[in-house]
Structures are given as structure tokens and as C-alpha cells.
Design a protein around this motif. Sequence first.
Motif, short mmCIF file in Angstrom:
data_model
loop_
_atom_site.label_atom_id
_atom_site.label_comp_id
_atom_site.label_asym_id
_atom_site.label_seq_id
_atom_site.Cartn_x
_atom_site.Cartn_y
_atom_site.Cartn_z
N LEU A 265 -6.58 7.25 14.34
CA LEU A 265 -5.68 6.80 13.29
C LEU A 265 -6.14 5.43 12.86
O LEU A 265 -6.36 4.54 13.70
N VAL A 266 -6.29 5.23 11.54
CA VAL A 266 -6.72 3.93 11.00
C VAL A 266 -5.60 3.37 10.14
O VAL A 266 -5.14 4.02 9.20
N GLU A 267 -5.19 2.15 10.49
CA GLU A 267 -4.20 1.41 9.70
C GLU A 267 -4.83 0.10 9.26
O GLU A 267 -5.56 -0.53 10.05
N THR A 268 -4.59 -0.32 8.03
CA THR A 268 -5.18 -1.56 7.54
C THR A 268 -4.12 -2.45 6.91
O THR A 268 -3.08 -1.98 6.46
N ASP A 269 -4.43 -3.73 6.89
CA ASP A 269 -3.59 -4.71 6.21
C ASP A 269 -4.49 -5.51 5.27
O ASP A 269 -5.32 -6.28 5.74
N PRO A 270 -4.38 -5.28 3.95
CA PRO A 270 -3.44 -4.41 3.25
C PRO A 270 -3.87 -2.95 3.29
O PRO A 270 -4.96 -2.64 3.79
N GLU A 271 -3.03 -2.04 2.74
CA GLU A 271 -3.43 -0.64 2.60
C GLU A 271 -4.60 -0.55 1.62
O GLU A 271 -4.66 -1.26 0.62
N LEU A 272 -5.56 0.33 1.94
CA LEU A 272 -6.80 0.38 1.17
C LEU A 272 -7.17 1.83 0.84
O LEU A 272 -6.81 2.76 1.57
N PRO A 273 -7.94 2.03 -0.25
CA PRO A 273 -8.42 3.38 -0.59
C PRO A 273 -9.51 3.83 0.36
O PRO A 273 -10.20 3.02 0.99
N LEU A 274 -9.68 5.16 0.44
CA LEU A 274 -10.71 5.77 1.28
C LEU A 274 -11.89 6.23 0.43
O LEU A 274 -11.69 6.90 -0.59
N ASP A 275 -13.08 5.91 0.87
CA ASP A 275 -14.30 6.45 0.29
C ASP A 275 -14.70 7.65 1.15
O ASP A 275 -15.16 7.49 2.28
N VAL A 276 -14.49 8.86 0.62
CA VAL A 276 -14.79 10.08 1.36
C VAL A 276 -15.99 10.74 0.71
O VAL A 276 -15.89 11.34 -0.38
N ASP A 277 -17.15 10.61 1.35
CA ASP A 277 -18.41 11.13 0.79
C ASP A 277 -18.62 10.71 -0.66
O ASP A 277 -19.01 11.52 -1.52
N GLY A 278 -18.35 9.44 -0.94
CA GLY A 278 -18.65 8.89 -2.25
C GLY A 278 -17.56 9.02 -3.29
O GLY A 278 -17.72 8.55 -4.42
N GLU A 279 -16.43 9.65 -2.93
CA GLU A 279 -15.30 9.79 -3.84
C GLU A 279 -14.06 9.20 -3.19
O GLU A 279 -13.90 9.26 -1.97
N VAL A 280 -13.18 8.62 -4.00
CA VAL A 280 -11.96 8.04 -3.47
C VAL A 280 -10.91 9.14 -3.30
O VAL A 280 -10.55 9.83 -4.25
N HIS A 281 -10.45 9.31 -2.05
CA HIS A 281 -9.43 10.31 -1.72
C HIS A 281 -8.40 9.65 -0.81
O HIS A 281 -8.66 9.47 0.39
N GLY A 282 -7.24 9.31 -1.33
CA GLY A 282 -6.16 8.81 -0.51
C GLY A 282 -6.32 7.34 -0.12
O GLY A 282 -7.24 6.65 -0.55
N ARG A 283 -5.40 6.89 0.74
CA ARG A 283 -5.35 5.51 1.18
C ARG A 283 -4.97 5.46 2.66
O ARG A 283 -4.50 6.45 3.24
N THR A 284 -5.16 4.30 3.24
CA THR A 284 -4.69 4.07 4.60
C THR A 284 -3.17 3.86 4.58
O THR A 284 -2.64 3.44 3.54
N PRO A 285 -2.48 4.14 5.68
CA PRO A 285 -2.98 4.64 6.96
C PRO A 285 -3.44 6.09 6.85
O PRO A 285 -2.90 6.85 6.03
N VAL A 286 -4.40 6.46 7.69
CA VAL A 286 -4.95 7.81 7.61
C VAL A 286 -5.39 8.27 9.00
O VAL A 286 -5.91 7.49 9.80
N ARG A 287 -5.15 9.54 9.26
CA ARG A 287 -5.68 10.17 10.47
C ARG A 287 -7.01 10.82 10.10
O ARG A 287 -7.09 11.57 9.12
#
Length: 306
Positions: A265-287
Amino acid sequence: MRSKSQLQEAIRRERRTVLIVNTHSRRGRRLYQVVRDHLAPFQLLGTFPVERPGQLPGALAAAIALGPDLLVAGGGDGTVSEAARHLAFRDVALGVLPLGTTNNFARALAVPPRPAGALGVLTAGKVADVDLGQAGDTIFANHANIGLSAQVGLRVPARLKRHIGKTAYPLTAVVRLAWHRPFRARITSGGTGYEVVTHQLNVVNGRFQAGQPITSDATVDDRLLHVYPLGGRRRRQLLSASLRQALAGHRRATAPPFLATDDLLVETDPELPLDVDGEVHGRTPVRIRLLPNALRVMVGPSFVDT
């Protein structure tokens, strides 16, 4: 599901194949007809040149509906990752033609970078089962990263990629880094918590990231995801770590250690977008978790399938 040997025999005997090529990728348009001609000995059930990224999911669904044993995907990491999502847990093998810039997943499979060598894997290779990852609801083949790379993936100029290839990514990162702020990430895995302050946190399936090896012993079928910060809180630390990796071909033995795990589980401060294989999909927190043996692929005879 057939066994790997049964699927491999069906591919060699019946050669029921579909071809999808991202003709908007760096080399896809130029090589599409070459690839199609090379596959003439196969029973091509359908061919799908894809001009725009939005067409790819529909093309993959239509290709799979034709009932192939082998789906050949030509393009960069984004194309291959999308194909992997559609083929996850299906009784269809993925054949990878690396026509993009970094080609991380193809490198992890030891697929030759030139079309002739990659196409040779389709005829002389074997079927292997490899791992995928999942970040939130999104399956990935290579990585789920947090930090600077999400900005780079969105802003790297297409023309720059065409002219200088994978070098376009670190150059864009240098420009964006001037405005990028470090973030605090908390990683929880197996009941243990870890904290890092960094500009970039990488979660990688396999050995390659941004076209470079990150370590000598990670593989796409080792049942592990490899988690590490690239540099620390200071911009110069990220720059020096990236430069050392590019020049040395891997991270230093004294670099911050990997966390090797199958679930985090990844949590960040601040919440941040995810780079998933070069595309942005979702934000933190993320499992983020491993999907073991989730994809069947064609690999060369020397690939060690564990």
C-alpha cells in the motif's frame, strides 16, 4: 486453460494469429506492412492498424473475439501494456514486436529489438507464463510509478521521442525537475511500514525501467515487484542517481535498497497521480499487487521460464 506446451503446439500447428500494430508509434507506420508480410505463413484471422490510442481497446477486443491462439502486438510499452491487460488470464499468447522508444517489457522478455529478431521469436520461440502487476484497478506489464515520471509521461514531446528515442525522457525530466517538489511516501507491506522522501518512487515488474536495467537479478517471472526511490529529497540526488543508472547500466550496490514484495500500500503527502506504464491512471493512496503467472507470452528459446 491449456498447458503451455499444448498452446505452443497449437500455435505451431494451426498458427491462428491476429496482428495489431500501433501505426502512430515511432516505427509502427513504417514497419506495419513489413510485419504483415513476414506473418504471411501464419493463418492471419485479422489485422488491425491502430492510428489513435483511443482505438486500441476496441481493436484488441475485436481481435480476441476472432479466437486466436497468438496475438501479435507491435508498438511501444503503452501498446504492449494495453494488450497485456486484455490478455491477462486468457488462453492466448502475446507476441511482442518492440516498435516503441524504451520497450521495457520486450527487454524483460529478452525479445530482440530489431523486427527480424522479434519476428523470429514468433516462429522459433516458446510459450512462457509471466507476472503482471495491478495498481488499483489497472493491470500493468512494467511499472507503476509515483512522482516526476507522471509529469514526464504527460509532457515529453512526441517529436523529441521520434528524433532521439529514450533519451527524450531524461531530458524532459531535467526540465520538469526545476518545478517539481519532493513528496513523502509511506509504504506498507507485510505489516511493516517504510517512509521515504523523494521526487520519484518506482514499483517495477521485471528488470527494466526507462529502457535501463535496474538490477541484474530481477525477472518478469520471479513473483516479485521491486520498489525503490530514485534519489532522495534533493533534486541533485535524483539527477545523479538517474545519470549513474544510465551510465552504469544498473543501480549502484550502495543505492537505497529494494523492497521486494508481492503486495503493498502506497500513501503520499500530498496525494499524487500514478504513472502506470506511461499513462496516468488514478491517484494515491493505492494498493499495488502482483498477479503471478497472469500472462502467456512468446519468448526466445533461451528464456528461463520458472
